[in-house]
Design an enzyme around this catalytic site. Sequence first.
Site, PDB file in Angstrom:
ATOM      1  N   LEU A   1       0.818  -1.207   0.000  1.00 55.24           N
ATOM      2  CA  LEU A   1       0.000   0.000   0.000  1.00 55.24           C
ATOM      3  C   LEU A   1       0.854   1.260   0.000  1.00 55.24           C
ATOM      4  O   LEU A   1       0.540   2.231  -0.695  1.00 55.24           O
ATOM      5  CB  LEU A   1      -0.931  -0.008   1.217  1.00 55.24           C
TER       6      LEU A   1
ATOM      7  N   HIS B   1       1.295 -11.113  16.843  1.00 57.73           N
ATOM      8  CA  HIS B   1      -0.162 -11.152  16.776  1.00 57.73           C
ATOM      9  C   HIS B   1      -0.642 -12.313  17.631  1.00 57.73           C
ATOM     10  O   HIS B   1      -0.110 -13.425  17.539  1.00 57.73           O
ATOM     11  CB  HIS B   1      -0.641 -11.319  15.334  1.00 57.73           C
TER      12      HIS B   1
ATOM     13  N   ARG C   1      -2.539  -5.868  21.751  1.00 60.71           N
ATOM     14  CA  ARG C   1      -1.988  -7.137  21.283  1.00 60.71           C
ATOM     15  C   ARG C   1      -0.850  -7.670  22.157  1.00 60.71           C
ATOM     16  O   ARG C   1      -0.734  -8.883  22.334  1.00 60.71           O
ATOM     17  CB  ARG C   1      -1.497  -6.981  19.841  1.00 60.71           C
TER      18      ARG C   1
ATOM     19  N   HIS D   1       4.336 -10.616  13.892  1.00 58.12           N
ATOM     20  CA  HIS D   1       3.344  -9.999  13.000  1.00 58.12           C
ATOM     21  C   HIS D   1       3.771  -8.660  12.419  1.00 58.12           C
ATOM     22  O   HIS D   1       3.608  -8.420  11.228  1.00 58.12           O
ATOM     23  CB  HIS D   1       2.044  -9.825  13.785  1.00 58.12           C
TER      24      HIS D   1
END
Length: 536
Positions: free
Chosen positions: A21, A245, A291, A352
């Site tokens: 992205l 994660h 998390r 993660h």
Amino acid sequence: MTTSSPPSLQTFDVLIVGSGLAGLSAALLLSPHHKVAILTKRAVREGSSGWAQGGIAAVWDKDDSFAAHVDDTLVAGAGLCDLAATQFVVEQAPQAIAWLQKLGVPFSEEAGHAGQLHLTREGGHSARRIVHVTDATGAAVQQTLIEKVKQSPNITLFEHHTLVDLITTAKLGQGGPNRCVGLYALDDDTDEVLTFQAPHTILATGGAGKVYLYTTNPDTATGDGIAAAWRAGCAVQNMEFIQFHPTCLFHPHAKSFLITEAVRGEGGRLLLPDGTRFMPAHDPRAELAPRDVVARAIDFEMKKGGFDCVYLDISHQPLAFIQEHFPNIYARCLELGIDMSKHPIPVVPAAHYTCGGVQTDLSARTQVPGLYAVGESACTGLHGANRLASNSLVECMVFARSATHWITEELAKNAATPAQALPVWDDSRVTDSDESVVISHNWDELRRFMWDYVGIVRTNKRLERAAHRIALLQGEIQEFYAHFHVTRDLLELRNLVQVADLIVKSAQARHESRGLHFSRDYPGLLDQAVPTTLTP
């Protein structure tokens, strides 16, 4: 967009390494007026962004506020977030969502309310502010951006091109301030190292999850940009903060499959194998704790009970609700014989997200002029000691935009400045290796001892052991790099070992337990939160 099999030297206005992205956003923002190259070491779709399930955090509801989003981010970051960077991202987030809407991203809407975005809630957030496309947000955003990139005549895409190293004036032996002027990249199809020249280079290479044995990241996440920037003379920051994660699917045939935070946000409960719910005993926020808290709680319960996994249960929700909100997770679990509408999902923590990275300012500039870092490869100060869920995709877009604003101004000011041609790659004094087993063995050894010694819970002794082994591997790999033709596997291993070294050095420098870094030798919290900064 064009694709190309280039001659040994190619010249562009801007080089972008990475096709997630961050990289695609920067390319699209620059493409109306500038010649841009995107280099990606696999196919354009194979970055981490496409794996993002949960969504994008932004203040969208009238009852929410920038102040609340900032406060949630600061709390999750355990006092280490940079306030200016946090406010910058939070305030720009709605504009980033609007840009994606304009491009045609099909965000989920409230049932029966056309045009009204459905907002979900994730751990650490005080309100519903997660804009999403069911449970496959990253894939939908990536697909939309890739289609736009392919329509641009000013963007040239070089797939299967692996970054070898950045080219700087210091490395070329030129006087004056050090500056990035291009890069070398390995064309995997021809095994030729090509030279790319540009006054501006953006690193959007993602994180380094593959430094660990268990990770939710794709195989591309080998810390290439972080390692290359370090070798180019950039400072790195907060590399000890690796987010694990809490809920990666535990199944022998489900490599790296993530169970999104939103499952807990929509009422999912974490259970021991006997069905006992355990999170309320660890934190008053229970399953909606940040998390790091949830991952440590799961790690604690697994080690205490000798369990291979714990279980995430959302079977109390109706089947229609699960299929509407989590269609991809439901389908994937069903393929593996798990009906999440009837039975809990087996999960374990896994590496993660890399919260640290190349140190940048609010324009995504590194300490080396001409070089920028955006997305997971950068440390902007937003995430502090722990990333708040769904803050990463919006960070990609916000800093891609700020980087392109600066680059556009710089290109306009220096339009008439001619560039000196860069030297092509010289591999005349190296040979082909007949010992590739060395690479695969070292890769496996690195990932295993990083998992064992530099994981969710750390000790001084474990870090010392890891540092010792890293030093041995660095010597072997450098000798290999100096004497043999480069391959993608060698380049990735070289970068992973460099990033592992930075993680361990950063962890050894932090004499406290804060956010994602938990040390048994330093379980307390220091009065002052100070970033860990390493300089070459």
